[in-house]
Design a protein around this motif. Structure first.
Motif, PDB file in Angstrom:
ATOM      1  N   LEU A   1       0.847  -1.181   0.000  1.00  0.00           N
ATOM      2  CA  LEU A   1       0.000   0.000   0.000  1.00  0.00           C
ATOM      3  C   LEU A   1       0.891   1.242   0.000  1.00  0.00           C
ATOM      4  O   LEU A   1       1.903   1.276   0.693  1.00  0.00           O
ATOM      5  N   GLU A   2       0.538   2.236  -0.782  1.00  0.00           N
ATOM      6  CA  GLU A   2       1.328   3.469  -0.779  1.00  0.00           C
ATOM      7  C   GLU A   2       0.491   4.622  -0.269  1.00  0.00           C
ATOM      8  O   GLU A   2      -0.606   4.873  -0.762  1.00  0.00           O
ATOM      9  N   ILE A   3       1.018   5.298   0.731  1.00  0.00           N
ATOM     10  CA  ILE A   3       0.269   6.411   1.334  1.00  0.00           C
ATOM     11  C   ILE A   3       0.403   7.668   0.488  1.00  0.00           C
ATOM     12  O   ILE A   3       1.226   7.743  -0.419  1.00  0.00           O
TER      13      ILE A   3
ATOM     14  N   ILE B   1       2.400   9.518 -10.062  1.00  0.00           N
ATOM     15  CA  ILE B   1       2.647   9.307 -11.489  1.00  0.00           C
ATOM     16  C   ILE B   1       2.050   7.996 -11.996  1.00  0.00           C
ATOM     17  O   ILE B   1       1.565   7.922 -13.126  1.00  0.00           O
ATOM     18  N   LYS B   2       2.082   6.966 -11.145  1.00  0.00           N
ATOM     19  CA  LYS B   2       1.595   5.667 -11.594  1.00  0.00           C
ATOM     20  C   LYS B   2       0.134   5.744 -12.055  1.00  0.00           C
ATOM     21  O   LYS B   2      -0.229   5.193 -13.087  1.00  0.00           O
ATOM     22  N   TRP B   3      -0.668   6.464 -11.276  1.00  0.00           N
ATOM     23  CA  TRP B   3      -2.112   6.562 -11.591  1.00  0.00           C
ATOM     24  C   TRP B   3      -2.334   7.488 -12.778  1.00  0.00           C
ATOM     25  O   TRP B   3      -3.180   7.211 -13.622  1.00  0.00           O
TER      26      TRP B   3
ATOM     27  N   ASP C   1       7.223   4.972   4.707  1.00  0.00           N
ATOM     28  CA  ASP C   1       6.078   4.151   5.095  1.00  0.00           C
ATOM     29  C   ASP C   1       6.087   2.809   4.366  1.00  0.00           C
ATOM     30  O   ASP C   1       5.850   1.759   4.973  1.00  0.00           O
ATOM     31  N   LYS C   2       6.421   2.858   3.082  1.00  0.00           N
ATOM     32  CA  LYS C   2       6.475   1.640   2.263  1.00  0.00           C
ATOM     33  C   LYS C   2       7.526   0.679   2.830  1.00  0.00           C
ATOM     34  O   LYS C   2       7.319  -0.528   2.913  1.00  0.00           O
ATOM     35  N   CYS C   3       8.639   1.232   3.264  1.00  0.00           N
ATOM     36  CA  CYS C   3       9.756   0.443   3.769  1.00  0.00           C
ATOM     37  C   CYS C   3       9.410  -0.206   5.117  1.00  0.00           C
ATOM     38  O   CYS C   3       9.658  -1.396   5.321  1.00  0.00           O
TER      39      CYS C   3
HETATM   40 MG   LIG Z   1       3.964   1.061  -6.343  1.00  0.00          MG
END
Ligand SMILES: [Mg+2]
Ligand SMILES: O=c1nc[nH]c2c1ncn2[C@H]1C[C@H](O)[C@@H](COP(=O)(O)OP(=O)(O)OP(=O)(O)O)O1
Length: 343
Positions: free
Chosen positions: A194-196, A239-241, A206-208
Motif C-alpha cells: 500500500l502506498e500512502i 505518477i503511476k495513476w 512508510d512503504k519500507c
Molecule cells: Mg507502487
C-alpha cells in the motif's frame, strides 16, 4: 574481555587457497589478516626446521601466547592449516576450504613440495581431515565448507551484501539487478505494498516500514516519482495513476498550457534492517523534459522522458543505467553499504 568484531579461521589443506581468501576478505571487511606462518617465523614459535617436510616444527604453546592478545581483541582472520589448537572461546567462524585432488596435486607440485609431503597432503584432503578436525573442535553452526577450485568459486566465496528488494515491477527489478550485481546480490519478493499519500520521503519511509513488517526481515523498497516543474512537482508520487489513466499523450497534454516542459525523475530507495529499524533513504534525481513519445513503450514513462536529446526509451539499457535517477540513488546506497561493511 568481550570482542565487538568476529574472529574467523580460514583453514584447509596447504594449497587450497587460504591466503588468497584471507587477503580478499581482509580487503573487503577491514578485518586483519593474521598469517600464522608469518607469526611462527617472525616470533620464532618453532622447535626448528624439518628437512624432510621442508617446514617449521611449530611450538603451539608459544604460538598461542604470541597471538593471544591480538586475537582476544577480535577482528582477526586466522590463516592456518590447522584449527583445533585455538580455544573455542576465541573463534566465531571456521571456514574450511576444499579442492579436488587433481587441482591440489597441480598446485602443490608447482610449489615444489617434496614427494612425501605432497602425498600426505593429498591424502589429508581426500580424507577430509581438516573438515573433520573443524567439526570436532567447534560447534557445527560455525563451521562452513567452501569450494576453492578456481577463480569463479573464489568469487562466489567473497563477502557480499544481499538485499531483498520488494517490488512488483519487473522493469525496476531488472535495472536494480543490472546496477547492483554482482557487488550486491538482489533477491526479490513481489508484494503489493500500500502506498500512502505524502511527500516523496514519507511515501518511501512508510512503504519500507510496512515491507519490513510483512517479511519480518531486512528489505529494500523504492518509489519513483515524476515531477513536472510547471506543475510544482505534480504528479510526483502519483505518477503511476496518471500514467495508467492518461497515457503518454495525456501526460504531454497536461503541460500543453505551459512553456516549461522540464521534469525531474526522482527515485527514493528505502533500506530497513528489519521490523522496528528506522529506514535509511537514498535519493537520486535526473533532470529532463517531457516530450511526445519516442522509443519502445515497455517501461512506464521512459518514452516521454528526454535526457540530453534522447528519451530513456531510446537509450541502451546500460546507457540509461549510467545516468538515471535510479542509478544515482543506487550509487549512494552502494557507498553506504560498502562503508557498513568496513565499519
Ligand atoms: Mg507502487
Ligand atoms: O525508470 C523508470 N522509467 C519509466 N517509468 C518508471 C520508471 N520507474 C518507475 N516507473 C513507473 C512505474 C510506475 O508507473 C511509476 C512509479 O510508481 P511506483 O509505485 O514507484 O512503482 P510500481 O508500483 O510499479 O512498483 P513498486 O512495487 O516498487 O511500488 O513510474
Amino acid at each position: 574481555m568481550s570482542r565487538t568484531l568476529p574472529n574467523i579461521i580460514i583453514t584447509g589443506t596447504p594449497g587450497v587457497g587460504k591466503t588468497s581468501h584471507c587477503e580478499l576478505l581482509a580487503e573487503r571487511t577491514g578485518l586483519k589478516h593474521l598469517s600464522v606462518n608469518d607469526v611462527v617465523k617472525s616470533k620464532e614459535c618453532h622447535e626448528g626446521w624439518d628437512e624432510e617436510y621442508q617446514s617449521w616444527i611449530v611450538d603451539e604453546d608459544k604460538l598461542l601466547d604470541a597471538i593471544e592478545d591480538e586475537v582476544k581483541q577480535g577482528g582477526c582472520i586466522i590463516d592456518w592449516h590447522a584449527c583445533d589448537l585455538f580455544p573455542k572461546s576465541w573463534i566465531d567462524l571456521v571456514v574450511v576450504l576444499r579442492v579436488e585432488s587433481s587441482v591440489l596435486y597441480d598446485r602443490l607440485s608447482e610449489r615444489k613440495y617434496p614427494e612425501l609431503k605432497l602425498q600426505e597432503n593429498l591424502d589429508s584432503e581426500i580424507m577430509e581431515v581438516l573438515l573433520q578436525e573443524a567439526r570436532d573442535s567447534y560447534d557445527e553452526e560455525i563451521v562452513v565448507e567452501l569450494q576453492s577450485n578456481n577463480a569463479e568459486q573464489m568469487d562466489e566465496n567473497r563477502p557480499r551484501h544481499i538485499v531483498n528488494f520488494i517490488t512488483g515491477n519487473a522493469n525496476k527489478l531488472g535495472e536494480v539487478k543490472a546496477i547492483l550485481e554482482p557487488a550486491i546480490q538482489v533477491e526479490n519478493q513481489a508484494l503489493d505494498l500500500l502506498e500512502i499519500q505524502g511527500t516523496l520521503q514519507e511515501v518511501t519511509l512508510d512503504k519500507c516500514r510496512r515491507a519490513a513488517d510483512l517479511v519480518q526481515g531486512p528489505v529494500l523498497v523504492e518509489d519513483t516519482c515524476l515531477c513536472f516543474n510547471a506543475l510544482k512537482g505534480l504528479p510526483g508520487p502519483y505518477i503511476k495513476w496518471f500514467m495508467k489513466d492518461l497515457g503518454h499523450e495525456g501526460l504531454n497534454n497536461l503541460l500543453a498550457a505551459y512553456e516549461d516542459k522540464s521534469a525531474q525523475a526522482v527515485c527514493t530507495f528505502g533500506y530497513s534492517a528489519g521490523p522496528g529499524h528506522e529506514p535509511i533513504l537514498f535519493q537520486g534525481i535526473t533532470d529532463g523534459k517531457i516530450v511526445p513519445a519516442r522509443g519502445p513503450p515497455h517501461f512506464g514513462w521512459d518514452a516521454i522522458f528526454e535526457y540530453e536529446g534522447q528519451t530513456y526509451a531510446e537509450m541502451d539499457k546500460t546507457e540509461k543505467n549510467k545516468i538515471s535517477h535510479r542509478a544515482k540513488a543506487l550509487a549512494k546506497l552502494q557507498e553506504w553499504f560498502s562503508k557498513e561493511m568496513t565499519a
